[in-house]
Design a protein around this motif. Structure first.
Motif, mmCIF file in Angstrom:
data_model
loop_
_atom_site.group_PDB
_atom_site.id
_atom_site.type_symbol
_atom_site.label_atom_id
_atom_site.label_comp_id
_atom_site.label_asym_id
_atom_site.label_seq_id
_atom_site.Cartn_x
_atom_site.Cartn_y
_atom_site.Cartn_z
ATOM 1 N N THR A 281 0.811 -1.218 0.000
ATOM 2 C CA THR A 281 0.000 0.000 0.000
ATOM 3 C C THR A 281 0.848 1.274 0.000
ATOM 4 N N LEU A 282 2.160 1.145 -0.111
ATOM 5 C CA LEU A 282 3.030 2.316 0.003
ATOM 6 C C LEU A 282 2.827 3.295 -1.145
ATOM 7 N N ASP A 283 2.859 4.568 -0.809
ATOM 8 C CA ASP A 283 2.795 5.666 -1.763
ATOM 9 C C ASP A 283 4.125 6.417 -1.667
ATOM 10 N N PRO A 284 4.908 6.469 -2.747
ATOM 11 C CA PRO A 284 6.225 7.126 -2.676
ATOM 12 C C PRO A 284 6.179 8.564 -2.183
ATOM 13 N N GLU A 285 5.048 9.244 -2.369
ATOM 14 C CA GLU A 285 4.915 10.617 -1.889
ATOM 15 C C GLU A 285 4.689 10.649 -0.375
ATOM 16 N N LYS A 286 3.813 9.788 0.108
ATOM 17 C CA LYS A 286 3.493 9.757 1.531
ATOM 18 C C LYS A 286 4.490 8.930 2.332
ATOM 19 N N VAL A 326 7.020 2.630 16.046
ATOM 20 C CA VAL A 326 7.714 1.370 16.303
ATOM 21 C C VAL A 326 8.781 1.266 15.222
ATOM 22 N N ILE A 327 10.035 1.072 15.617
ATOM 23 C CA ILE A 327 11.152 1.168 14.683
ATOM 24 C C ILE A 327 11.929 -0.141 14.639
ATOM 25 N N SER A 328 12.189 -0.628 13.420
ATOM 26 C CA SER A 328 12.894 -1.899 13.233
ATOM 27 C C SER A 328 14.037 -1.760 12.252
ATOM 28 N N GLY A 329 14.924 -2.729 12.304
ATOM 29 C CA GLY A 329 16.002 -2.872 11.326
ATOM 30 C C GLY A 329 15.756 -4.112 10.505
ATOM 31 N N HIS A 330 16.777 -4.973 10.387
ATOM 32 C CA HIS A 330 16.656 -6.314 9.816
ATOM 33 C C HIS A 330 16.600 -6.333 8.297
ATOM 34 N N ASP A 331 15.743 -5.515 7.699
ATOM 35 C CA ASP A 331 15.612 -5.466 6.243
ATOM 36 C C ASP A 331 16.480 -4.328 5.716
ATOM 37 N N HIS A 332 17.659 -4.665 5.217
ATOM 38 C CA HIS A 332 18.666 -3.663 4.893
ATOM 39 C C HIS A 332 18.270 -2.740 3.751
ATOM 40 N N GLY A 333 17.335 -3.161 2.922
ATOM 41 C CA GLY A 333 16.987 -2.375 1.744
ATOM 42 C C GLY A 333 15.789 -1.462 1.915
ATOM 43 N N ASN A 334 15.267 -1.351 3.133
ATOM 44 C CA ASN A 334 14.077 -0.528 3.364
ATOM 45 C C ASN A 334 14.368 0.650 4.291
ATOM 46 N N GLU A 335 13.701 1.788 4.009
ATOM 47 C CA GLU A 335 13.877 3.010 4.796
ATOM 48 C C GLU A 335 12.552 3.681 5.169
ATOM 49 N N TRP A 336 11.438 3.169 4.702
ATOM 50 C CA TRP A 336 10.176 3.890 4.746
ATOM 51 C C TRP A 336 9.475 3.830 6.112
ATOM 52 N N CYS A 337 8.522 4.763 6.276
ATOM 53 C CA CYS A 337 7.587 4.773 7.402
ATOM 54 C C CYS A 337 6.174 4.643 6.847
ATOM 55 N N ALA A 338 5.283 4.009 7.608
ATOM 56 C CA ALA A 338 3.885 3.864 7.181
ATOM 57 C C ALA A 338 3.022 3.648 8.415
ATOM 58 N N ARG A 339 1.754 4.009 8.305
ATOM 59 C CA ARG A 339 0.817 3.830 9.417
ATOM 60 C C ARG A 339 0.118 2.481 9.278
ATOM 61 N N VAL A 396 9.960 13.080 7.100
ATOM 62 C CA VAL A 396 8.519 13.158 7.370
ATOM 63 C C VAL A 396 8.315 13.576 8.823
ATOM 64 N N ILE A 397 7.069 13.964 9.141
ATOM 65 C CA ILE A 397 6.687 14.302 10.511
ATOM 66 C C ILE A 397 5.756 13.209 11.019
ATOM 67 N N LEU A 398 6.147 12.554 12.085
ATOM 68 C CA LEU A 398 5.330 11.495 12.681
ATOM 69 C C LEU A 398 4.343 12.140 13.642
ATOM 70 N N ASP A 399 3.132 12.397 13.138
ATOM 71 C CA ASP A 399 2.090 13.011 13.954
ATOM 72 C C ASP A 399 0.748 12.386 13.629
ATOM 73 N N ASP A 400 -0.336 12.948 14.152
ATOM 74 C CA ASP A 400 -1.658 12.372 13.949
ATOM 75 C C ASP A 400 -2.098 12.367 12.500
ATOM 76 N N ASP A 401 -1.528 13.258 11.685
ATOM 77 C CA ASP A 401 -1.925 13.348 10.287
ATOM 78 C C ASP A 401 -1.122 12.417 9.377
ATOM 79 N N TYR A 402 0.022 11.936 9.857
ATOM 80 C CA TYR A 402 0.882 11.170 8.972
ATOM 81 C C TYR A 402 0.221 9.840 8.577
ATOM 82 N N GLY A 403 0.281 9.559 7.283
ATOM 83 C CA GLY A 403 -0.151 8.264 6.759
ATOM 84 C C GLY A 403 -1.639 8.062 6.687
ATOM 85 N N ARG A 404 -2.423 9.110 6.837
ATOM 86 C CA ARG A 404 -3.875 8.950 6.766
ATOM 87 C C ARG A 404 -4.401 9.267 5.383
#
Length: 404
Positions: A281-286, A326-339, A396-404
């Motif tokens: 469901t990732l959107d490169p803009e969001k 909630v922040i994880s590593g493990h997957d070396h090729g990923n950098e994204w955030c999502a709700r 990005v800004i991690l707030d109530d509006d992010y990822g909605r």
């Protein structure tokens, strides 16, 4: 007789008053006792925001020290990883550093005199490549720059830190032995399941004797058990951690008041299973940032059994309030955030920091930064990826509006 009754009445009244005082005082005394005892670091300085009200957290992930010690390539990667750490620490001057993994050995550092903190988020050591006689000595190498700078730190561990010649518990013990600045600790006995002792929390930034931020660290285990009859270790946070979260958050409320008065960030090396569905469901803009690793087949927590980490995931999101991410590593090729919509919580990947571990051309190496601009527990947190050379992206800004 009248005087006698009067005396008895007065005596009874006095007893009644004392009992009432005790009844009403007991909860206060209990709270006071909880407040006095709810400090896992009585011999260490309390960690605070800077005077300007800000707090910067830098996360080093998947350092993978100790690969191929039998040839020139492996030690060279450790030298490269240390160079990255030196560059980032000098440039970013973080208030807190978190290292997610030695392979999964997370060292999170706190620069006390700068109100600083750094985090190492897992896979600090590639344990399957090390030798039994010197596996834990790699921790000496990793914490060396931190000891020299007198930076307080803590760590989490991952699948490469449980191997035939090394365990999470051994790494935690070694870290405590070689560094007076370590804030890493093990969970009480019985919490974390087999080979998953690294579940703990660190209070941050006190106001009126209560923290306004709590950093949570969870042990996602994985890897293999030690010894000649080695077997795979489950790669998810054990269900026993769920009850521990409930009891710890209850004690926090008794000692510090409502959970709404403080924020939280959680770190775990292997992503929770619930995160896997987000990738489609990732959107490169969001959701900016590299997305080069397909989740699944061992790349998410609970990879061998669906819902085995559900108890942990439910307890975390139900009991830890104002959870910024909630922040994880493990997957070396990923950098994204999502709700994650089911729990309404933001998930972020780190940035592969170490030169060890799997890699691909163009991925680069760096860290994730988080910037708190105010102690307000409900205020948004700014986060971005910083590469070794200084380039920044995925802000990005991690707030109530992010990822909605």
């Amino acid at each position: 007789m009248r005087n006698s009754k009067t005396r008895l009445s007065k005596a009874g009244l006095a007893i009644f008053i004392v009992r009432c005082v005790n009844v009403f005082a007991a909860p206060c005394q209990s709270i006071q006792r909880a407040h006095k005892t709810l400090n896992p670091y009585p011999g260490k300085p309390r960690l605070t925001f800077k005077r300007d009200g800000t707090f910067k957290l830098t996360v080093f992930s998947d350092l993978h020290f100790g690969e191929n010690p039998w040839d020139e390539w492996g030690p060279k990667q450790d030298v490269n990883s240390l160079a990255l750490m030196d560059t980032v620490l000098a440039d970013e001057k973080p208030d807190h550093v978190y290292v997610l993994g030695l392979c999964s050995f997370v060292i999170f550092l706190l620069l006390t005199f700068l109100h600083g903190l750094r985090v190492l988020n897992g896979d600090l050591i590639t344990g399957e490549n090390t030798f039994k006689e010197n596996s834990t000595s790699l921790i000496d190498e990793i914490v060396g720059p931190l000891n020299k700078a007198k930076i307080p730190f803590s760590s989490t561990h991952g699948n490469h830190d449980n191997q035939v010649n090394i365990t999470h518990a051994e790494e935690i013990q070694r870290e405590q032995e070689v560094s007076p600045f370590s804030y890493t600790r093990a969970a009480p006995q019985g919490v974390g399941g087999d080979l998953g002792p690294g579940n703990y929390w660190v209070p941050r930034s006190y106001i009126d004797s209560a923290p306004v931020l709590v950093l949570w660290f969870f042990d996602s285990r994985g890897g293999f058990s030690p010894g000649p009859n080695s077997v795979p270790v489950p790669d998810w946070v054990d269900a026993s951690v769920a009850d521990w979260i409930v009891s710890e958050t209850r004690d926090m409320e008794r000692a510090w008041g409502s959970a709404d008065s403080r924020a939280a960030v959680a770190f775990v090396h292997i992503p929770p299973h619930a995160i896997q569905v987000l990738q489609s469901t990732l959107d490169p803009e969001k959701n900016p940032g590299m997305n080069a690793d397909t989740l699944g087949n061992g790349s998410v927590q609970d990879s061998r059994a669906k819902d085995m980490d559900k108890a942990f995931w439910d307890a975390l999101n139900a009991n830890v309030k104002n959870l910024h991410a909630v922040i994880s590593g493990h997957d070396h090729g990923n950098e994204w955030c999502a709700r994650e919509p089911t729990k309404d919580v933001i998930f972020c990947f780190d940035k592969h920091s170490g030169y060890g571990g799997y890699d691909s051309a163009g991925w680069g190496h760096g860290v994730r930064n988080l910037l708190f601009r105010t102690p307000d527990p409900k205020a948004g947190v700014e986060t971005w990826i910083r590469l070794q050379e200084g380039e920044t992206r995925a802000r990005v800004i991690l707030d109530d509006d992010y990822g909605r």
